[in-house]
Motif scaffolding. Structure first.
Motif, PDB file in Angstrom:
ATOM      1  N   LYS A 144       0.935  -1.305  -0.078  1.00 25.91           N
ATOM      2  CA  LYS A 144      -0.032  -0.100  -0.060  1.00 25.91           C
ATOM      3  C   LYS A 144       0.846   1.214  -0.043  1.00 25.91           C
ATOM      4  N   GLU A 145       0.326   2.344  -0.502  1.00 26.37           N
ATOM      5  CA  GLU A 145       1.009   3.677  -0.404  1.00 26.37           C
ATOM      6  C   GLU A 145       1.540   3.928   0.836  1.00 26.37           C
ATOM      7  N   SER A 146       1.226   3.558   1.792  1.00 27.94           N
ATOM      8  CA  SER A 146       1.186   4.190   3.395  1.00 27.94           C
ATOM      9  C   SER A 146       2.459   3.200   3.899  1.00 27.94           C
ATOM     10  N   VAL A 147       2.823   2.098   3.116  1.00 26.98           N
ATOM     11  CA  VAL A 147       3.687   1.320   3.642  1.00 26.98           C
ATOM     12  C   VAL A 147       5.359   1.464   3.080  1.00 26.98           C
ATOM     13  N   LEU A 148       6.113   1.505   3.939  1.00 27.79           N
ATOM     14  CA  LEU A 148       7.688   1.548   3.710  1.00 27.79           C
ATOM     15  C   LEU A 148       8.129   0.482   2.925  1.00 27.79           C
ATOM     16  N   ASP A 149       8.747   0.626   1.801  1.00 23.87           N
ATOM     17  CA  ASP A 149       9.238  -0.490   1.089  1.00 23.87           C
ATOM     18  C   ASP A 149      10.824  -0.317   0.880  1.00 23.87           C
ATOM     19  N   PRO A 150      11.540  -0.849   1.746  1.00 23.18           N
ATOM     20  CA  PRO A 150      13.077  -0.606   1.727  1.00 23.18           C
ATOM     21  C   PRO A 150      13.797  -1.108   0.598  1.00 23.18           C
ATOM     22  N   GLN A 151      13.163  -2.337   0.343  1.00 29.84           N
ATOM     23  CA  GLN A 151      13.667  -3.010  -1.068  1.00 29.84           C
ATOM     24  C   GLN A 151      13.834  -2.063  -2.318  1.00 29.84           C
ATOM     25  N   ALA A 152      12.582  -1.623  -2.438  1.00 32.00           N
ATOM     26  CA  ALA A 152      12.415  -0.542  -3.536  1.00 32.00           C
ATOM     27  C   ALA A 152      13.116   0.627  -3.532  1.00 32.00           C
ATOM     28  N   GLU A 153      13.491   1.319  -2.133  1.00 33.91           N
ATOM     29  CA  GLU A 153      14.033   2.139  -1.974  1.00 33.91           C
ATOM     30  C   GLU A 153      15.898   2.079  -2.499  1.00 33.91           C
ATOM     31  N   VAL A 154      16.212   0.702  -2.129  1.00 31.16           N
ATOM     32  CA  VAL A 154      17.459   0.378  -2.637  1.00 31.16           C
ATOM     33  C   VAL A 154      17.595   0.082  -3.913  1.00 31.16           C
ATOM     34  N   ILE A 155      16.502  -0.412  -4.683  1.00 31.73           N
ATOM     35  CA  ILE A 155      16.736  -0.473  -6.132  1.00 31.73           C
ATOM     36  C   ILE A 155      16.456   0.592  -6.834  1.00 31.73           C
ATOM     37  N   GLN A 156      16.068   1.715  -6.303  1.00 27.91           N
ATOM     38  CA  GLN A 156      15.852   3.209  -6.856  1.00 27.91           C
ATOM     39  C   GLN A 156      17.296   3.784  -6.621  1.00 27.91           C
ATOM     40  N   GLY A 157      17.867   3.480  -5.478  1.00 27.81           N
ATOM     41  CA  GLY A 157      19.142   4.283  -5.187  1.00 27.81           C
ATOM     42  C   GLY A 157      20.099   3.761  -6.399  1.00 27.81           C
ATOM     43  N   ALA A 158      20.248   2.370  -6.512  1.00 32.89           N
ATOM     44  CA  ALA A 158      20.926   1.763  -7.570  1.00 32.89           C
ATOM     45  C   ALA A 158      20.738   2.262  -9.173  1.00 32.89           C
ATOM     46  N   ILE A 159      19.379   2.498  -9.201  1.00 34.99           N
ATOM     47  CA  ILE A 159      19.138   2.910 -10.523  1.00 34.99           C
ATOM     48  C   ILE A 159      19.659   4.224 -10.619  1.00 34.99           C
ATOM     49  N   ASN A 160      19.568   5.130  -9.649  1.00 39.02           N
ATOM     50  CA  ASN A 160      20.001   6.455  -9.730  1.00 39.02           C
ATOM     51  C   ASN A 160      21.585   6.468  -9.921  1.00 39.02           C
ATOM     52  N   ARG A 161      22.308   5.545  -8.982  1.00 42.02           N
ATOM     53  CA  ARG A 161      23.706   5.610  -9.205  1.00 42.02           C
ATOM     54  C   ARG A 161      24.108   5.134 -10.600  1.00 42.02           C
ATOM     55  N   LEU A 162      23.452   4.444 -11.452  1.00 44.05           N
ATOM     56  CA  LEU A 162      23.810   4.169 -12.661  1.00 44.05           C
ATOM     57  C   LEU A 162      23.599   5.134 -13.511  1.00 44.05           C
ATOM     58  N   GLY A 163      23.085   6.291 -13.132  1.00 42.87           N
ATOM     59  CA  GLY A 163      22.807   7.550 -14.036  1.00 42.87           C
ATOM     60  C   GLY A 163      21.564   7.714 -14.280  1.00 42.87           C
ATOM     61  N   HIS A 164      20.531   7.171 -13.978  1.00 41.16           N
ATOM     62  CA  HIS A 164      19.137   7.307 -14.309  1.00 41.16           C
ATOM     63  C   HIS A 164      18.529   8.129 -13.091  1.00 41.16           C
ATOM     64  N   GLY A 165      18.933   9.393 -13.038  1.00 42.48           N
ATOM     65  CA  GLY A 165      18.322  10.224 -12.191  1.00 42.48           C
ATOM     66  C   GLY A 165      16.743  10.605 -12.387  1.00 42.48           C
ATOM     67  N   GLU A 166      16.419  10.369 -13.709  1.00 44.51           N
ATOM     68  CA  GLU A 166      14.915  10.519 -13.838  1.00 44.51           C
ATOM     69  C   GLU A 166      13.962   9.528 -13.445  1.00 44.51           C
ATOM     70  N   VAL A 167      14.557   8.467 -12.869  1.00 39.60           N
ATOM     71  CA  VAL A 167      13.598   7.329 -12.452  1.00 39.60           C
ATOM     72  C   VAL A 167      13.298   7.666 -10.894  1.00 39.60           C
ATOM     73  N   SER A 168      12.172   7.635 -10.512  1.00 44.68           N
ATOM     74  CA  SER A 168      11.604   7.824  -9.151  1.00 44.68           C
ATOM     75  C   SER A 168      10.412   6.961  -8.913  1.00 44.68           C
ATOM     76  N   ASP A 169       9.882   6.990  -7.643  1.00 46.90           N
ATOM     77  CA  ASP A 169       8.883   6.212  -7.141  1.00 46.90           C
ATOM     78  C   ASP A 169       8.763   4.776  -7.469  1.00 46.90           C
ATOM     79  N   VAL A 170       9.851   4.086  -7.235  1.00 48.80           N
ATOM     80  CA  VAL A 170       9.969   2.472  -7.729  1.00 48.80           C
ATOM     81  C   VAL A 170       9.153   1.855  -6.650  1.00 48.80           C
ATOM     82  N   LYS A 171       8.470   0.624  -7.295  1.00 54.52           N
ATOM     83  CA  LYS A 171       7.555  -0.204  -6.345  1.00 54.52           C
ATOM     84  C   LYS A 171       7.879  -1.562  -6.611  1.00 54.52           C
ATOM     85  N   ILE A 172       7.984  -2.351  -5.818  1.00 53.39           N
ATOM     86  CA  ILE A 172       8.004  -3.711  -5.614  1.00 53.39           C
ATOM     87  C   ILE A 172       6.863  -4.386  -5.643  1.00 53.39           C
ATOM     88  N   GLY A 173       6.451  -5.611  -6.370  1.00 56.48           N
ATOM     89  CA  GLY A 173       5.254  -6.219  -6.343  1.00 56.48           C
ATOM     90  C   GLY A 173       5.524  -7.901  -6.791  1.00 56.48           C
TER      91      GLY A 173
END
Length: 83
Positions: free
Chosen positions: A11-40
């Motif tokens: 749910k939107e109100s639940v913290l998803d640490p795995q998605a945050e780690v993946i988003q951080g890795a995506i951004n470190r790969l040079g894709h700063g335009e990516v945000s709001d990663v969700k895992i499912g």
């Protein structure tokens, strides 16, 4: 018979640490335009029912009782095809 797919995610109100780690890795790969990663996850199965409405109702009941932790997750049922 209907082929069903059930999507389950936090749910939107639940913290998803795995998605945050993946988003951080995506951004470190040079894709700063990516945000709001969700895992499912998703589940595919067949339902023997007389109508699309009945198939969806059965899948929703299964999802609510077994596939999703309704305290933390939401789900969406989709009919992929009629067999």
């Amino acid at each position: 018979m209907f082929k069903i797919r059930v999507y389950v995610g936090y749910k939107e109100s639940v913290l998803d640490p795995q998605a945050e780690v993946i988003q951080g890795a995506i951004n470190r790969l040079g894709h700063g335009e990516v945000s709001d990663v969700k895992i499912g996850k998703f589940f595919d199965f067949k339902v023997s029912a007389t109508s699309k409405e009945d198939a969806i109702q059965i899948a929703e009941k299964i999802s609510d009782q077994l596939l999703a932790n309704v305290n933390m997750e939401s789900f969406k049922v989709e009919i992929l095809e009629e067999l």
